[in-house]
Design an enzyme around this catalytic site. Structure first.
Site, PDB file in Angstrom:
ATOM      1  N   SER A  51      40.305  -3.107 -28.267  1.00  0.00           N
ATOM      2  CA  SER A  51      38.951  -3.140 -27.699  1.00  0.00           C
ATOM      3  C   SER A  51      38.063  -2.195 -28.493  1.00  0.00           C
ATOM      4  CB  SER A  51      39.007  -2.665 -26.233  1.00  0.00           C
ATOM      5  OG  SER A  51      37.717  -2.280 -25.779  1.00  0.00           O
ATOM      6  N   TYR A  93      40.640   2.451 -18.838  1.00  0.00           N
ATOM      7  CA  TYR A  93      40.642   1.372 -19.832  1.00  0.00           C
ATOM      8  C   TYR A  93      40.556   1.932 -21.248  1.00  0.00           C
ATOM      9  CZ  TYR A  93      39.167  -3.121 -21.890  1.00  0.00           C
ATOM     10  OH  TYR A  93      39.072  -4.269 -22.658  1.00  0.00           O
TER      11      TYR A  93
HETATM   12  P1  NAP Z   1      40.354 -11.740 -18.201  1.00  0.00           P
HETATM   13  O1  NAP Z   1      39.401 -12.876 -18.210  1.00  0.00           O
HETATM   14  O2  NAP Z   1      40.316 -10.748 -17.081  1.00  0.00           O
HETATM   15  O3  NAP Z   1      41.866 -12.318 -18.336  1.00  0.00           O
HETATM   16  C1  NAP Z   1      42.914 -11.392 -18.304  1.00  0.00           C
HETATM   17  C2  NAP Z   1      44.182 -12.188 -18.143  1.00  0.00           C
HETATM   18  O4  NAP Z   1      45.290 -11.282 -18.031  1.00  0.00           O
HETATM   19  C3  NAP Z   1      44.165 -13.046 -16.877  1.00  0.00           C
HETATM   20  O5  NAP Z   1      44.768 -14.282 -17.130  1.00  0.00           O
HETATM   21  C4  NAP Z   1      45.000 -12.212 -15.922  1.00  0.00           C
HETATM   22  O6  NAP Z   1      45.643 -12.970 -14.938  1.00  0.00           O
HETATM   23  C5  NAP Z   1      46.042 -11.659 -16.882  1.00  0.00           C
HETATM   24  N1  NAP Z   1      46.760 -10.515 -16.302  1.00  0.00           N
HETATM   25  C6  NAP Z   1      46.216  -9.399 -15.758  1.00  0.00           C
HETATM   26  N2  NAP Z   1      47.189  -8.586 -15.321  1.00  0.00           N
HETATM   27  C7  NAP Z   1      48.384  -9.212 -15.593  1.00  0.00           C
HETATM   28  C8  NAP Z   1      49.757  -8.886 -15.382  1.00  0.00           C
HETATM   29  N3  NAP Z   1      50.110  -7.738 -14.781  1.00  0.00           N
HETATM   30  N4  NAP Z   1      50.699  -9.770 -15.776  1.00  0.00           N
HETATM   31  C9  NAP Z   1      50.342 -10.943 -16.361  1.00  0.00           C
HETATM   32  N5  NAP Z   1      49.058 -11.328 -16.596  1.00  0.00           N
HETATM   33  C10 NAP Z   1      48.103 -10.450 -16.211  1.00  0.00           C
HETATM   34  O7  NAP Z   1      40.181 -10.903 -19.536  1.00  0.00           O
HETATM   35  P2  NAP Z   1      39.675 -11.334 -20.985  1.00  0.00           P
HETATM   36  O8  NAP Z   1      38.237 -10.980 -21.110  1.00  0.00           O
HETATM   37  O9  NAP Z   1      40.159 -12.709 -21.327  1.00  0.00           O
HETATM   38  O10 NAP Z   1      40.484 -10.256 -21.824  1.00  0.00           O
HETATM   39  C11 NAP Z   1      41.770 -10.522 -22.338  1.00  0.00           C
HETATM   40  C12 NAP Z   1      42.158  -9.276 -23.109  1.00  0.00           C
HETATM   41  O11 NAP Z   1      41.109  -8.933 -24.030  1.00  0.00           O
HETATM   42  C13 NAP Z   1      42.339  -8.047 -22.224  1.00  0.00           C
HETATM   43  O12 NAP Z   1      43.381  -7.233 -22.727  1.00  0.00           O
HETATM   44  C14 NAP Z   1      41.005  -7.305 -22.385  1.00  0.00           C
HETATM   45  O13 NAP Z   1      41.142  -5.908 -22.143  1.00  0.00           O
HETATM   46  C15 NAP Z   1      40.703  -7.581 -23.817  1.00  0.00           C
HETATM   47  N6  NAP Z   1      39.306  -7.452 -24.198  1.00  0.00           N
HETATM   48  C16 NAP Z   1      38.336  -8.162 -23.565  1.00  0.00           C
HETATM   49  C17 NAP Z   1      37.012  -8.043 -24.021  1.00  0.00           C
HETATM   50  C18 NAP Z   1      35.880  -8.783 -23.383  1.00  0.00           C
HETATM   51  O14 NAP Z   1      34.711  -8.413 -23.650  1.00  0.00           O
HETATM   52  N7  NAP Z   1      36.128  -9.785 -22.550  1.00  0.00           N
HETATM   53  C19 NAP Z   1      36.724  -7.240 -25.105  1.00  0.00           C
HETATM   54  C20 NAP Z   1      37.754  -6.500 -25.702  1.00  0.00           C
HETATM   55  C21 NAP Z   1      39.041  -6.643 -25.253  1.00  0.00           C
HETATM   56  P3  NAP Z   1      45.005 -13.034 -13.462  1.00  0.00           P
HETATM   57  O15 NAP Z   1      43.750 -13.796 -13.560  1.00  0.00           O
HETATM   58  O16 NAP Z   1      46.067 -13.718 -12.652  1.00  0.00           O
HETATM   59  O17 NAP Z   1      44.776 -11.584 -13.028  1.00  0.00           O
HETATM   60  C1  GCO Z   2      33.085  -2.727 -20.393  1.00  0.00           C
HETATM   61  C2  GCO Z   2      33.597  -3.987 -21.009  1.00  0.00           C
HETATM   62  C3  GCO Z   2      34.290  -3.667 -22.315  1.00  0.00           C
HETATM   63  C4  GCO Z   2      34.833  -4.929 -22.922  1.00  0.00           C
HETATM   64  C5  GCO Z   2      35.563  -4.666 -24.191  1.00  0.00           C
HETATM   65  C6  GCO Z   2      34.691  -4.147 -25.281  1.00  0.00           C
HETATM   66  O1  GCO Z   2      33.117  -2.611 -19.150  1.00  0.00           O
HETATM   67  O2  GCO Z   2      32.635  -1.867 -21.169  1.00  0.00           O
HETATM   68  O3  GCO Z   2      34.473  -4.669 -20.130  1.00  0.00           O
HETATM   69  O4  GCO Z   2      35.310  -2.755 -22.080  1.00  0.00           O
HETATM   70  O5  GCO Z   2      35.722  -5.548 -22.048  1.00  0.00           O
HETATM   71  O6  GCO Z   2      36.696  -3.885 -24.010  1.00  0.00           O
HETATM   72  O7  GCO Z   2      35.427  -4.159 -26.479  1.00  0.00           O
END
Ligand code: NAP
Ligand code: GCO
Length: 276
Positions: free
Chosen positions: A156, A169
């Site tokens: 992230s 986080y």
């Molecule tokens: P999301 O929409 O919240 O999806 C997260 C997924 O992880 C969901 O399918 C969730 O399942 C699953 N999960 C959570 N806890 C779990 C567990 N204990 N065991 C198995 N599955 C679990 O998040 P996203 O935005 O797609 O993000 C995916 C990854 O990218 C995460 O690691 C997040 O930190 C990272 N990320 C996101 C962003 C962003 O801006 N969106 C940016 C940087 C990094 P449930 O729905 O059943 O809880």
């Molecule tokens: C927040 C956001 C971010 C993104 C991502 C950025 O609350 O600041 O959720 O953390 O998810 O991790 O890279």
């Protein structure tokens, strides 16, 4: 001609293909994980994914089928070592050993630190940092035995920067960057590459609260803030991450190890728009 240290004809676009490889993407019923798994499938990999309950796995299976992808879905909590061991064993039974692991499953809690309980902090670290350790440990023996493997940790911007309300986080994602470097260090000699993808602000359910339209119909202040801080002047989408995932999962990146590739529209490089 100057001495060539390698025959450039060795390089070809098949180096980006994943045919015959088994990929596990955790938490991939939707969101970034779903997009990454779809990309790996388009490059030829067989796809396994898990989610925390059957309802979400079923939802994911339908979504993959709608894309014409024959995915294999499993219920498993990535923080539960026994459940992860069973997950990896079931994948080995159904598809073969895991060649490519994407530690994608993650949660976030946005709570001011003084109001955040230790339990809240621990839960975020458990899913976002401890679980990638657990799942990586479960797949590494097969990768070592096979003489190759790819581990991709979804880091992230918070692996580099902090902000208010995301103490757990940011601590977890910073740790995940260092776990990435440690796996690189400990297993590189086995032709195992461990790298991270650092998404910027991506439009998924996880960030939906930051993009909610306000009662007066205006955009969320945080939405406007991020767009102003991003040179691309937009939020990313999961599609923006797909090419980097295929690259890091493929032979084209066999000499890339311990790195985090930031796919962030330039936000980490940018001080922010000057006051007009
Ligand atoms: P999301 O929409 O919240 O999806 C997260 C997924 O992880 C969901 O399918 C969730 O399942 C699953 N999960 C959570 N806890 C779990 C567990 N204990 N065991 C198995 N599955 C679990 O998040 P996203 O935005 O797609 O993000 C995916 C990854 O990218 C995460 O690691 C997040 O930190 C990272 N990320 C996101 C962003 C962003 O801006 N969106 C940016 C940087 C990094 P449930 O729905 O059943 O809880
Ligand atoms: C927040 C956001 C971010 C993104 C991502 C950025 O609350 O600041 O959720 O953390 O998810 O991790 O890279």
């Amino acid at each position: 001609m100057a001495e060539q240290y390698a025959d450039p004809n060795v390089f070809n676009m098949d180096m980006f293909r994943l045919d015959g490889k088994v990929a596990l993407v955790t938490g991939a019923s939707y969101g970034i994980g779903f997009a990454v798994a779809t990309a790996l499938s388009k490059a030829g990999a067989k796809i396994a994914f898990n989610d925390i309950n059957q309802e979400k796995v079923d939802m994911g299976m339908k979504a993959y089928a709608d894309e014409g992808i024959e995915a294999h879905g499993y219920v498993a909590d990535v923080t539960d070592e026994a459940a992860v061991a069973e997950l990896v064993a079931n994948i080995e039974r159904d598809l073969g050993g895991v060649d490519i692991l994407v530690n994608n499953a993650g949660i976030i809690k946005r709570i001011p630190m003084l109001e955040m309980s230790a339990a809240d902090f621990r839960q975020v670290v458990d899913v976002d940092l401890n679980a990638p350790f657990i799942v990586s440990k479960a797949v590494l023996p097969h990768m070592i035995e096979n003489g190759h493997g790819k581990i991709i940790n979804i880091c992230s911007m918070m692996s580099e920067l902090g902000r208010e309300t995301v103490a757990g986080y940011a601590a977890a994602k910073g740790g995940l960057k260092m776990l990435t470097r440690n796996i690189c260090s400990e297993f590189g000699e086995h032709n195992i590459q461990c790298n991270g993808i650092g998404p910027g602000y991506i439009a998924t359910p996880q960030t939906a609260p930051l993009r909610e339209i306000q009662p007066d119909g205006s955009r969320h202040p945080f939405d406007q803030f991020i767009v102003s801080k991003t040179p691309a002047a937009r939020w990313g989408t999961p599609v923006d991450l797909m090419g980097t995932a295929v690259f890091l999962a493929s032979d084209a990146s066999n000499f890339v190890n311990g790195q985090v590739v930031y796919v962030d529209g330039g936000i980490l490089a940018y001080i922010g728009k000057q006051p007009q």
